[in-house]
Design an enzyme around this catalytic site. Sequence first.
Site, short mmCIF file in Angstrom:
data_model
loop_
_atom_site.label_atom_id
_atom_site.label_comp_id
_atom_site.label_asym_id
_atom_site.label_seq_id
_atom_site.Cartn_x
_atom_site.Cartn_y
_atom_site.Cartn_z
CG HIS A 34 -2.05 0.89 1.28
ND1 HIS A 34 -2.39 1.71 0.26
CD2 HIS A 34 -2.93 1.18 2.30
CE1 HIS A 34 -3.41 2.48 0.61
NE2 HIS A 34 -3.75 2.18 1.86
CG HIS A 79 -4.28 0.55 -8.09
ND1 HIS A 79 -5.61 0.53 -7.75
CD2 HIS A 79 -3.68 1.42 -7.24
CE1 HIS A 79 -5.80 1.35 -6.75
NE2 HIS A 79 -4.65 1.91 -6.40
CG ASP A 113 3.02 4.96 -4.15
OD1 ASP A 113 3.15 6.16 -3.89
OD2 ASP A 113 2.24 4.21 -3.55
#
Length: 428
Positions: free
Chosen positions: A267, A306, A362
């Site tokens: 995460h 994702h 990210d």
Amino acid sequence: MPDTLTITDNRTGKTYEVDITNETISAMDLRKIKVHDDDFGMMTYDPGYTNTASCSSSVTYIDGDKGILEYRGYPIEQLAEHCDFQEVAYLLLHGELPNASQLAEWTDSLKMHTMVHENIKEQMASFRYDAHAMGMLISTVASLSTFYPEAKKVHCAENRMIQAKRLIAKVPTLAAYAYRHSQGHPYNYPKNNLSYTENFLHMMFKMSDNPYKPEPALVRALDVLFILHADHEQNCSASVMRAIASSEADPYSALAGAAAALYGPLHGGANEAVLNMLRTIGDVKNIPDYVAKCKDGVHRLMGFGHRVYKNYDPRATIVKKCADDVFKVTGRNPLLDIALELEKIALEDEYFVKRKLYPNVDFYSGLIYQAIGLPVTMFPVMFAIPRTVGWLAQWQELMEDDERRIQRPRQVYLGERKRDFVPIDQRG
Ligand code: ACO
């Protein structure tokens, strides 16, 4: 007439009709499906909640297949281009963009709460010199509940908003203190004539009496990154926030739990993991070997994939542009070449294409944080600062939801039953 779904139970031949509301059926409607009258009734099995709506929400909309992200109906691209973070924070918590006087009042009221009690400072000073910044943040946020016992009055809307403002204002201060602690530097008190992001950079990087003026490009990049990370509907940490708050725990305790969920490498810890991965790869020539190992399941390509986006994460596009702006000021990060080449190869490789694995937010954010001068241990903290707003918006919504119940999932029990106790000397 509501839409309905007709289900035939082939065990009994019985047919059931269940209502469809908002493209969803109620799991409780399935309980009437039974073989015998005394059966418990049908349940759904959904590890990781991949197809279960745990709430209805009006905060954030995502269409993962089309790569759409909206806060309160506004596309993330427009918010990232035109707003600063505090404006978006207002939007997420209040449901509407503020007008000029509302925004001025909001930013002023956040400034009222940036300081933390001196005891909190002392508590942070007692962490080990090499304590992870995220560990320090999580435990100190939890400690805040002991300073604000009135936060327990979670049914009072006015009280909830005060605690929300405190958290939005204080989390950057705690984050900066965690960083300064790890550097062995004295903590900088907040400076309230600065903007939210300028003040954060000031608390992080101001040294002794030297004047400190952060580069405007870095301040803007941070605002954009904070906007992109502010909320993401019912992700792992938001669900934890709601789960803890559903027992009517105070928001500091709930938010510490949400931050703990964010800490994991699947995460919010992913940006730290991306940078470690890029360092491990070390050179563009090593990429094919690394990608091959990903495909063999030896490790994952961090920053790729994702749960919801099966298309390019819209935030990743904005972050990539943001990285260009930052590198113009700070100079190019040598790991960027590895990242760009890795992305190119992965986007063409059948393994990633077939599984719809695209770069997520990210993949590039860590490179920006590194260029700003942050150590990797601060990366998940940089995610937690803006996500605090999202967690609080989800909490506010939960507390106003008439259908709110304590979260308590069911299980499919597959273990032993009805065994007689065996004394210890008779066990094999
Ligand atoms: N690298 C290589 N293979 C992957 C990756 C990856 N990053 N992600 C998924 N896969 C593969 C899986 O091995 C699986 O393959 P299989 O069908 O052959 O078994 C398939 O793709 C589906 O993967 P799941 O784990 O079922 O997908 P899920 O939706 O549960 O996981 C997650 C999503 C956790 C984000 C995953 O893609 C991942 O681990 N990514 C790397 C970590 C990361 O970047 N996390 C940040 C997420 S964004 C955020 O939190 C802000």
